[in-house]
Structure formats: structure tokens, C-alpha cells
Design an enzyme around this catalytic site. Structure first.
Site, PDB file in Angstrom:
ATOM      1  N   ASP A 199     -45.672  -3.137  21.606  1.00  0.00           N
ATOM      2  CA  ASP A 199     -46.990  -3.095  22.242  1.00  0.00           C
ATOM      3  C   ASP A 199     -46.756  -2.959  23.747  1.00  0.00           C
ATOM      4  OD1 ASP A 199     -46.245  -5.625  23.106  1.00  0.00           O
ATOM      5  OD2 ASP A 199     -48.004  -6.663  22.292  1.00  0.00           O
ATOM      6  N   CYS A 230     -42.749  -7.224  21.066  1.00  0.00           N
ATOM      7  CA  CYS A 230     -44.002  -7.581  21.733  1.00  0.00           C
ATOM      8  C   CYS A 230     -43.658  -8.646  22.768  1.00  0.00           C
ATOM      9  CB  CYS A 230     -45.083  -8.014  20.745  1.00  0.00           C
ATOM     10  SG  CYS A 230     -44.729  -9.495  19.793  1.00  0.00           S
ATOM     11  N   THR A 290     -43.715 -11.989  22.683  1.00  0.00           N
ATOM     12  CA  THR A 290     -42.883 -13.059  22.127  1.00  0.00           C
ATOM     13  C   THR A 290     -42.079 -12.634  20.907  1.00  0.00           C
ATOM     14  OG1 THR A 290     -44.700 -13.717  20.697  1.00  0.00           O
ATOM     15  CG2 THR A 290     -44.544 -14.830  22.855  1.00  0.00           C
ATOM     16  N   HIS A 341     -27.081 -12.546   5.839  1.00  0.00           N
ATOM     17  CA  HIS A 341     -27.653 -13.413   4.802  1.00  0.00           C
ATOM     18  C   HIS A 341     -29.020 -12.964   4.313  1.00  0.00           C
ATOM     19  CE1 HIS A 341     -25.068 -17.217   5.914  1.00  0.00           C
ATOM     20  NE2 HIS A 341     -24.344 -16.123   5.733  1.00  0.00           N
ATOM     21  N   HIS A 373     -26.769 -14.434  -1.623  1.00  0.00           N
ATOM     22  CA  HIS A 373     -27.867 -14.103  -0.703  1.00  0.00           C
ATOM     23  C   HIS A 373     -28.854 -13.127  -1.362  1.00  0.00           C
ATOM     24  CE1 HIS A 373     -25.742 -16.336   2.275  1.00  0.00           C
ATOM     25  NE2 HIS A 373     -24.683 -15.552   2.172  1.00  0.00           N
TER      26      HIS A 373
HETATM   27  C1  RB5 Z   1     -49.799  -9.606  24.258  1.00  0.00           C
HETATM   28  O1  RB5 Z   1     -50.320 -10.227  25.383  1.00  0.00           O
HETATM   29  C2  RB5 Z   1     -49.076 -10.622  23.384  1.00  0.00           C
HETATM   30  O2  RB5 Z   1     -49.972 -11.485  22.782  1.00  0.00           O
HETATM   31  C3  RB5 Z   1     -48.234  -9.912  22.350  1.00  0.00           C
HETATM   32  O3  RB5 Z   1     -47.350  -9.053  22.986  1.00  0.00           O
HETATM   33  C4  RB5 Z   1     -47.369 -10.774  21.458  1.00  0.00           C
HETATM   34  O4  RB5 Z   1     -46.608 -11.673  22.219  1.00  0.00           O
HETATM   35  C5  RB5 Z   1     -48.019 -11.425  20.317  1.00  0.00           C
HETATM   36  O5  RB5 Z   1     -47.368 -12.094  19.501  1.00  0.00           O
END
Ligand code: RB5
Length: 142
Positions: free
Chosen positions: A9, A65, A67, A98, A133
Site C-alpha cells: 500500500d 504495508c 506494519t 517449517h 511440518h
Molecule cells: C496505513 O496507514 C496502515 O494502516 C497500513 O499500511 C497497515 O499498517 C495496516 O495494517
């Protein structure tokens, strides 16, 4: 080398661009499934696009993304996807050894570019060990 899809994203766009360039320089066959700018967008759109291409193929995928959490949630809704959110090289190697992970998820707000590249290299170099596994993966289907 397996074919490699990569998608992000807006929050992962800069890291996707950096990793994509380095992997292409190393000779990897990269398919960029978007997003193609840092304009705000919705991560599930790109997770589903990449996963539709990777599931039931021999390709691997990288989803990025902010996180890595949202991407991993979306990716693991696909029956043919085993997505692993990794923040260390060991984590990535074991996800292949695994769990036979076929999608690596990274958090661009969590992991810097150098570590992210090392995580990707570890993921790509590792192989599934099968045996017990595989039995456990079969049990994932419920
Ligand atoms: C975008 O701001 C953020 O929410 C997205 O990139 C991601 O971290 C969601 O899990």
C-alpha cells in the site's frame, strides 16, 4: 529462482520500490502488483491481487504495508496462501523451513530497508523441510 510478486500500500511503497530494484538487480523475475505511488490506498486491494496470482502457482510473494499486519490478515484469507509477518531473518527462514510460507509480509514502519532486504534474502534462500511440518500444514485446513 522462483518468480516473485511484490505489492504494497502507500505506507509500503518506498520500501517496495527499494526492494524491487535490488531484487531485479540480482536477476530476480519481479512482478509488481502495485500500488504504484505513495497516494493513500487500501491494503486489502493489493494483498488480494498478489495472492490471486501467487496461490496455486510456484511463485512467492512479498506484501508490505505500514506494519505488515493488515497485509498478513488479508493474505491468509486465501486458502492457497501461507503468509508470514516477519521482523527478523530467523523468523523468515523458519517461516519457509517449517510453515512453507509462500508470502512474506513486512512492515515498512517497523523494519528498515537494510534489515528488510536481509529478511527477504533469508526467506528466498530457505526451503520447506516437509515431514512432520507437512502433517501440521495439512491440519491447518481444519
Ligand atoms: C496505513 O496507514 C496502515 O494502516 C497500513 O499500511 C497497515 O499498517 C495496516 O495494517
Amino acid at each position: 529462482m522462483p518468480c516473485l510478486h511484490i505489492a504494497s500500500d502507500h505506507a509500503g511503497f518506498a520500501l517496495k520500490t527499494a526492494l524491487g530494484r535490488r531484487l531485479a538487480d540480482l536477476g530476480h523475475d519481479i512482478v509488481d502488483d502495485g500500488t504504484y505511488s505513495d497516494e493513500s490506498c487500501d491494503y486489502p486491494v493489493f494483498a488480494h491481487k498478489l495472492c490471486a496470482a501467487v496461490e496455486d502457482s510456484d511463485c512467492l510473494g512479498i506484501l508490505i504495508c505500514g506494519t505488515g499486519t493488515g497485509m498478513s490478515m488479508a493474505a491468509n484469507r486465501h486458502p492457497g496462501i501461507r503468509a508470514a509477518l516477519c521482523a527478523t531473518e530467523l523468523h523468515a527462514r523458519l517461516a519457509r523451513n517449517h510453515n512453507d510460507a509462500n508470502v512474506l509480509c513486512l512492515g515498512a514502519r517497523i523494519t528498515g530497508v537494510e534489515l528488510a532486504f536481509a529478511i527477504v534474502e533469508s526467506f528466498l534462500a530457505a526451503r520447506f523441510e516437509g515431514g512432520r511440518h507437512q502433517q501440521r500444514l495439512d491440519l491447518l485446513k481444519g
